[in-house]
Design an enzyme around this catalytic site. Structure first.
Site, mmCIF file in Angstrom:
data_model
loop_
_atom_site.group_PDB
_atom_site.id
_atom_site.type_symbol
_atom_site.label_atom_id
_atom_site.label_comp_id
_atom_site.label_asym_id
_atom_site.label_seq_id
_atom_site.Cartn_x
_atom_site.Cartn_y
_atom_site.Cartn_z
ATOM 1 C CG LEU A 7 -1.822 1.230 1.324
ATOM 2 C CD1 LEU A 7 -3.138 0.955 0.608
ATOM 3 C CD2 LEU A 7 -2.115 1.627 2.752
ATOM 4 C CB CYS A 11 0.269 6.866 -5.985
ATOM 5 S SG CYS A 11 0.971 5.750 -4.761
ATOM 6 C CB SER A 12 -1.600 12.296 -7.468
ATOM 7 O OG SER A 12 -0.870 13.227 -6.699
ATOM 8 N N GLY A 14 5.263 12.332 -8.661
ATOM 9 C CA GLY A 14 6.574 12.196 -8.023
ATOM 10 C C GLY A 14 6.982 10.783 -7.620
ATOM 11 C CB ILE A 15 8.858 9.689 -4.577
ATOM 12 C CG1 ILE A 15 10.022 10.687 -4.765
ATOM 13 C CG2 ILE A 15 9.369 8.378 -3.974
ATOM 14 C CD1 ILE A 15 10.664 11.195 -3.469
ATOM 15 C CB SER A 141 13.673 14.219 3.862
ATOM 16 O OG SER A 141 14.490 15.287 3.442
ATOM 17 C CE1 TYR A 154 9.181 17.951 3.656
ATOM 18 C CE2 TYR A 154 11.558 18.268 3.704
ATOM 19 C CZ TYR A 154 10.453 17.539 3.305
ATOM 20 O OH TYR A 154 10.618 16.390 2.556
HETATM 21 N N1 LIG Z 1 11.149 16.152 -3.816
HETATM 22 C C1 LIG Z 1 12.100 16.180 -2.908
HETATM 23 O O1 LIG Z 1 13.088 16.908 -3.034
HETATM 24 C C2 LIG Z 1 12.021 15.269 -1.733
HETATM 25 C C3 LIG Z 1 10.846 14.698 -1.302
HETATM 26 N N2 LIG Z 1 10.834 13.898 -0.193
HETATM 27 C C4 LIG Z 1 9.595 13.309 0.304
HETATM 28 O O2 LIG Z 1 9.073 12.455 -0.694
HETATM 29 C C5 LIG Z 1 7.677 12.318 -0.528
HETATM 30 C C6 LIG Z 1 6.993 12.475 -1.866
HETATM 31 O O3 LIG Z 1 7.232 13.763 -2.373
HETATM 32 P P1 LIG Z 1 7.485 14.070 -3.924
HETATM 33 O O4 LIG Z 1 7.146 12.908 -4.736
HETATM 34 O O5 LIG Z 1 8.805 14.689 -4.054
HETATM 35 O O6 LIG Z 1 6.428 15.262 -4.125
HETATM 36 P P2 LIG Z 1 5.054 15.382 -4.953
HETATM 37 O O7 LIG Z 1 4.526 16.725 -4.594
HETATM 38 O O8 LIG Z 1 5.282 15.058 -6.377
HETATM 39 O O9 LIG Z 1 4.141 14.241 -4.318
HETATM 40 C C7 LIG Z 1 3.558 14.353 -3.054
HETATM 41 C C8 LIG Z 1 2.367 13.426 -3.011
HETATM 42 O O10 LIG Z 1 1.801 13.478 -1.688
HETATM 43 C C9 LIG Z 1 0.422 13.678 -1.857
HETATM 44 N N3 LIG Z 1 -0.243 14.230 -0.684
HETATM 45 C C10 LIG Z 1 -0.089 15.432 -0.103
HETATM 46 N N4 LIG Z 1 -0.919 15.537 0.932
HETATM 47 C C11 LIG Z 1 -1.625 14.384 1.006
HETATM 48 C C12 LIG Z 1 -2.645 13.879 1.858
HETATM 49 N N5 LIG Z 1 -3.150 14.617 2.848
HETATM 50 N N6 LIG Z 1 -3.114 12.625 1.661
HETATM 51 C C13 LIG Z 1 -2.624 11.869 0.642
HETATM 52 N N7 LIG Z 1 -1.700 12.297 -0.229
HETATM 53 C C14 LIG Z 1 -1.202 13.535 -0.030
HETATM 54 C C15 LIG Z 1 0.278 14.565 -3.078
HETATM 55 O O11 LIG Z 1 -1.058 14.547 -3.546
HETATM 56 P P3 LIG Z 1 -1.734 15.796 -4.325
HETATM 57 O O12 LIG Z 1 -1.293 15.660 -5.760
HETATM 58 O O13 LIG Z 1 -3.187 15.580 -4.134
HETATM 59 O O14 LIG Z 1 -1.220 17.043 -3.673
HETATM 60 C C16 LIG Z 1 1.268 13.844 -3.986
HETATM 61 O O15 LIG Z 1 0.685 12.692 -4.525
HETATM 62 C C17 LIG Z 1 7.280 13.355 0.521
HETATM 63 O O16 LIG Z 1 7.099 12.720 1.764
HETATM 64 C C18 LIG Z 1 8.467 14.290 0.572
HETATM 65 O O17 LIG Z 1 8.597 14.902 1.836
HETATM 66 C C19 LIG Z 1 11.982 13.608 0.501
HETATM 67 C C20 LIG Z 1 13.176 14.122 0.105
HETATM 68 C C21 LIG Z 1 13.273 15.025 -1.015
HETATM 69 C C1 LIG Z 2 23.096 21.780 -0.503
HETATM 70 C C2 LIG Z 2 23.131 22.979 0.347
HETATM 71 C C3 LIG Z 2 22.013 23.727 0.639
HETATM 72 C C4 LIG Z 2 20.668 23.353 0.230
HETATM 73 C C5 LIG Z 2 20.137 22.149 0.260
HETATM 74 C C6 LIG Z 2 18.795 21.850 -0.153
HETATM 75 C C7 LIG Z 2 17.954 22.902 -0.742
HETATM 76 C C8 LIG Z 2 18.334 20.609 0.036
HETATM 77 C C9 LIG Z 2 16.994 20.200 -0.218
HETATM 78 C C10 LIG Z 2 16.568 19.006 0.198
HETATM 79 C C11 LIG Z 2 15.202 18.588 0.065
HETATM 80 C C12 LIG Z 2 14.267 19.343 -0.791
HETATM 81 C C13 LIG Z 2 14.773 17.537 0.759
HETATM 82 C C14 LIG Z 2 13.407 17.133 0.805
HETATM 83 O O1 LIG Z 2 13.004 16.415 1.681
HETATM 84 C C15 LIG Z 2 22.136 25.006 1.415
HETATM 85 C C16 LIG Z 2 21.629 24.800 2.814
HETATM 86 C C17 LIG Z 2 21.368 26.108 0.754
HETATM 87 C C18 LIG Z 2 23.569 25.480 1.500
HETATM 88 C C19 LIG Z 2 24.492 24.435 1.846
HETATM 89 C C20 LIG Z 2 24.480 23.348 0.838
#
Ligand SMILES: NC(=O)C1=CN([C@@H]2O[C@H](COP(=O)(O)OP(=O)(O)OC[C@H]3O[C@@H](n4cnc5c(N)ncnc54)[C@H](OP(=O)(O)O)[C@@H]3O)[C@@H](O)[C@H]2O)C=CC1
Ligand SMILES: CC1=C(/C=C/C(C)=C/C=C/C(C)=C/C=O)C(C)(C)CCC1
Length: 319
Positions: A7, A11-12, A14-15, A141, A154
């Site tokens: 499950l 899933c709409s 991204g990841i 993350s 966050y």
């Molecule tokens: N992108 C990044 O840089 C990173 C992302 N992550 C984590 O990865 C996960 C997926 O994010 P990512 O694929 O990047 O982003 P997306 O925005 O592409 O996907 C997020 C998904 O979560 C859904 N969502 C949000 N709120 C709810 C809710 N209340 N109930 C069910 N679904 C919900 C969205 O649905 P809807 O389309 O309806 O909004 C969408 O399907 C997150 O937990 C994020 O924190 C971790 C590290 C880095």
């Molecule tokens: C690399 C780097 C930075 C930014 C990192 C970012 C923006 C990371 C984003 C991570 C995400 C989006 C995770 C989601 O869960 C800083 C702090 C600006 C400066 C130092 C080096």
């Protein structure tokens, strides 16, 4: 065939989307995937990605992680309510100075990223314990390990997720259950676009000039470049996660981005906690020199790792 029931939430896009279709396309057909989303009207991209797996090894269902009734209805609709692998992926970002964010906005982030996972487990954990079988996979993350400038709430939500899972993991072992935290760095998905667009719209009138300037002219200015330099694809993160769910002894933590690990390693290298903070400070505030040099160095590393990957592939082909 004894298929494992997976499950996945969110899933709409991204990841979640990439993971659902990757797992459903397993050559050995080892999994039945219930790919869930809060708004079924957004299912088109997943339908397209799932292709022929739809109705075979993949089914789409409604589930909002902020709504207990929708979680229960979804789980009740599954054969015997059975879930072997839960992938808690749904989440959202929030960037900016806290002076410019409302408590309600912050609560929505905690409610989705942290309480969303708690709600899922309150529904599923008792059954998993009874069956003494299950794998809980949480898309956390690098910000579950380390805070990053202007990601205060966050990062707090992902720290909450990590503390919760770390506490639960010992109890889970007693019931033969595994927990794995997947820790991606930046991933190029809708998340990046939404967070950036919202960030650009932030009303900075409540922030002092230094803070507003730091957010606009340092953080937002470099945001896209950071994703371009360090960003992984959702497919890449899905591949890492797929490996984790097929392991006999999956690890508790798994970082997906080797370009980012030098940053997270700083945390473990100094018990006082000053090393990552001082390093980030230098990278951010001496950004013209150190920050650009760091990004260029990372670009080079990325180019080299891609090159060696291509060479390895070529070697495989010719042998
Ligand atoms: N992108 C990044 O840089 C990173 C992302 N992550 C984590 O990865 C996960 C997926 O994010 P990512 O694929 O990047 O982003 P997306 O925005 O592409 O996907 C997020 C998904 O979560 C859904 N969502 C949000 N709120 C709810 C809710 N209340 N109930 C069910 N679904 C919900 C969205 O649905 P809807 O389309 O309806 O909004 C969408 O399907 C997150 O937990 C994020 O924190 C971790 C590290 C880095
Ligand atoms: C690399 C780097 C930075 C930014 C990192 C970012 C923006 C990371 C984003 C991570 C995400 C989006 C995770 C989601 O869960 C800083 C702090 C600006 C400066 C130092 C080096």
């Amino acid at each position: 065939m004894n298929q494992k029931v997976v499950l996945i939430t969110g899933c709409s896009s991204g990841i979640g989307l990439a993971l659902a279709s990757r797992i459903a396309k397993d050559e050995k057909k080892r999994f039945m995937v219930y790919a869930t989303m809060r708004n079924l009207g957004k299912g088109e991209a997943l339908v397209e990605a799932a292709g022929r797996t739809l109705g075979r090894t993949l089914e789409i269902k409604q589930l909002d992680v902020c709504d207990e009734a929708s979680i229960k209805a979804c789980v009740d609709s599954l054969p015997e309510r059975r879930v072997d692998i839960l992938i808690s992926n749904a989440g959202m970002g929030l960037i900016g100075p806290i002076e410019c964010q409302s408590i309600d906005e912050m609560k929505t982030v905690m409610d989705t990223n942290f309480f969303g996972l708690v709600r899922l487990l309150k529904e599923l954990l008792p059954d998993m314990k009874r069956r003494k079988k299950g794998h809980i996979v949480v898309i956390s993350s690098v910000m579950g390990i380390q805070g990053i400038l202007f990601n205060d709430v966050y990062a707090a939500s992902k720290f909450a997720v990590e503390g919760f899972c770390e506490s639960l993991a010992v109890q889970a072992l007693r019931f033969n259950l595994n927990i794995s935290l997947i820790e991606p760095g930046p991933v190029i998905t809708e998340f990046e676009r939404k967070v950036y667009e919202e960030g650009m719209k932030t009303d900075l009138s409540k922030a002092d000039k230094v803070t507003a300037d730091m957010f606009t002219n340092i953080y937002l200015k470099n945001y896209n470049q950071i994703f371009e330099t360090l960003g992984q694809t959702a497919d890449d993160v899905a591949e890492h996660t797929f490996k984790i769910i097929t392991m006999d002894n999956p690890p508790f933590r798994h970082q997906t981005n080797t370009l980012y690990t030098p940053m997270t390693t700083l945390k473990y290298a100094d018990p006082n906690g000053d090393l990552p903070i001082d390093t980030f400070y230098k990278m951010v505030f001496e950004h013209d020199k150190v920050f650009n040099a760091s990004l260029n160095f990372l670009k080079l590393l990325r180019w080299r790792s891609r090159k060696s990957f291509t060479l390895d592939k070529d070697k495989e082909k010719s042998s």
